[in-house]
Write an enzyme that holds these catalytic residues in place. Sequence first.
Site, short mmCIF file in Angstrom:
data_model
loop_
_atom_site.label_atom_id
_atom_site.label_comp_id
_atom_site.label_asym_id
_atom_site.label_seq_id
_atom_site.Cartn_x
_atom_site.Cartn_y
_atom_site.Cartn_z
N VAL A 64 -7.05 1.18 5.84
CA VAL A 64 -6.29 0.03 5.71
C VAL A 64 -5.59 0.09 4.55
O VAL A 64 -5.71 0.16 2.92
CB VAL A 64 -7.04 -0.97 5.68
N CYS A 65 -4.04 0.02 4.68
CA CYS A 65 -3.21 -0.05 3.35
C CYS A 65 -3.38 1.25 2.68
O CYS A 65 -3.58 2.70 3.34
CB CYS A 65 -3.17 -1.31 2.37
N THR A 66 -3.25 1.06 0.97
CA THR A 66 -3.97 2.02 0.14
C THR A 66 -5.11 2.92 0.40
O THR A 66 -5.21 4.25 -0.42
CB THR A 66 -3.28 1.84 -0.84
N GLY A 67 -5.96 2.40 1.55
CA GLY A 67 -7.35 3.16 1.58
C GLY A 67 -7.38 4.87 2.17
O GLY A 67 -7.49 5.19 1.60
N THR A 74 0.55 4.77 6.12
CA THR A 74 -0.51 4.28 4.75
C THR A 74 1.03 3.04 4.56
O THR A 74 2.31 2.77 5.20
CB THR A 74 -0.40 4.71 3.52
#
Length: 347
Positions: A127-130, A147
Amino acid sequence: MERSSEDRRRDRAGARRRGAGRGRTVLVLLFDDVQSLDVTGPVEVFAGAAAHFDDPDATYRIRTASLDGAPLRTSSGLTLVPDHALADAPVPHTLLVPGGPGSREPDPHLIEWLRVNAPHVQRIVSVCTGAILLAEAGLLDGRRVTTHWAHCETLARRHPAVTVEPDPIYVRDGKVATSAGVTAGIDLALALVEEDHGRDVALSVARYLVVFLRRPGNQAQFSAQLSAQTARREPLREVQQWITEHPGDDLSVETLAARARLSPRHFARAFQAETGMTPGKYVERVRVEHARRLLEDSHDGVEEISRACGYGTPEAMRRAFLKTLGAAPAEYRRRFQPSATSGPTSA
């Protein structure tokens, strides 16, 4: 929103028919300065799905883990207490890697754990910057990913072997699924629940959380209103709002300029200067978005939708869809309308 006992009975019966007894452990990776919504959004989706069944652990067993298992603080200041240290965590079916400021300068031990252990799980989700953590561990090489829009360029520059797609809210590539910022993680989690347990369970969870069942993965991270800057001057802001609320009207530069009480030439220059987008481009994006919503949420025919969105003819709408989305309206509806039974299509 409370669900009746009869609703729960039907959900459970349907899930049993689909063999929902196969449990899936979802392991959520935690670290200092994680984005709390990246964690709680997908977790609420999986927990909501598990609540539909007599034995919640027979569907999703949600566990959290950090490097040392000690309490940690999210980027917003919340304290999270992991269930495990990573060394003691169960081998999951689904590994969920959230983002946040802590993902941008990650602990090398965390990256090493991902490099060694993530290849053995059946499904990897970020999720996101994961996605940055996955890329640092070499798990995204040769794959298509997304991202948060603000970090797409950085991810692509640092990891040239990764194909970064900045527009979609989530991307599936084999066993790896990556999503855009924050709430896109909820969209991706709902899509995974639908894949695992069927549309009825996913729809019930979405209703309870008061979100859409499915924003298609290739939906842009930004609406036209968010992609464009908001004009500073009141007349131009009013025109932006008018376009959004009246996509089927005459939205020529001349008509819009008259609403702003400016000459067409002055209006076009001012609009682009303040929004970063020409009036024509803004109108095009608003109309495509409106048409997409109607294709997803209604059973109106393509011809009717084309008129309602200001295209005039199905062919004009078809050309706009092919240019913007790479798919004709009828194909878009077949792929993304939640209901299996759609209305008449002709383009």
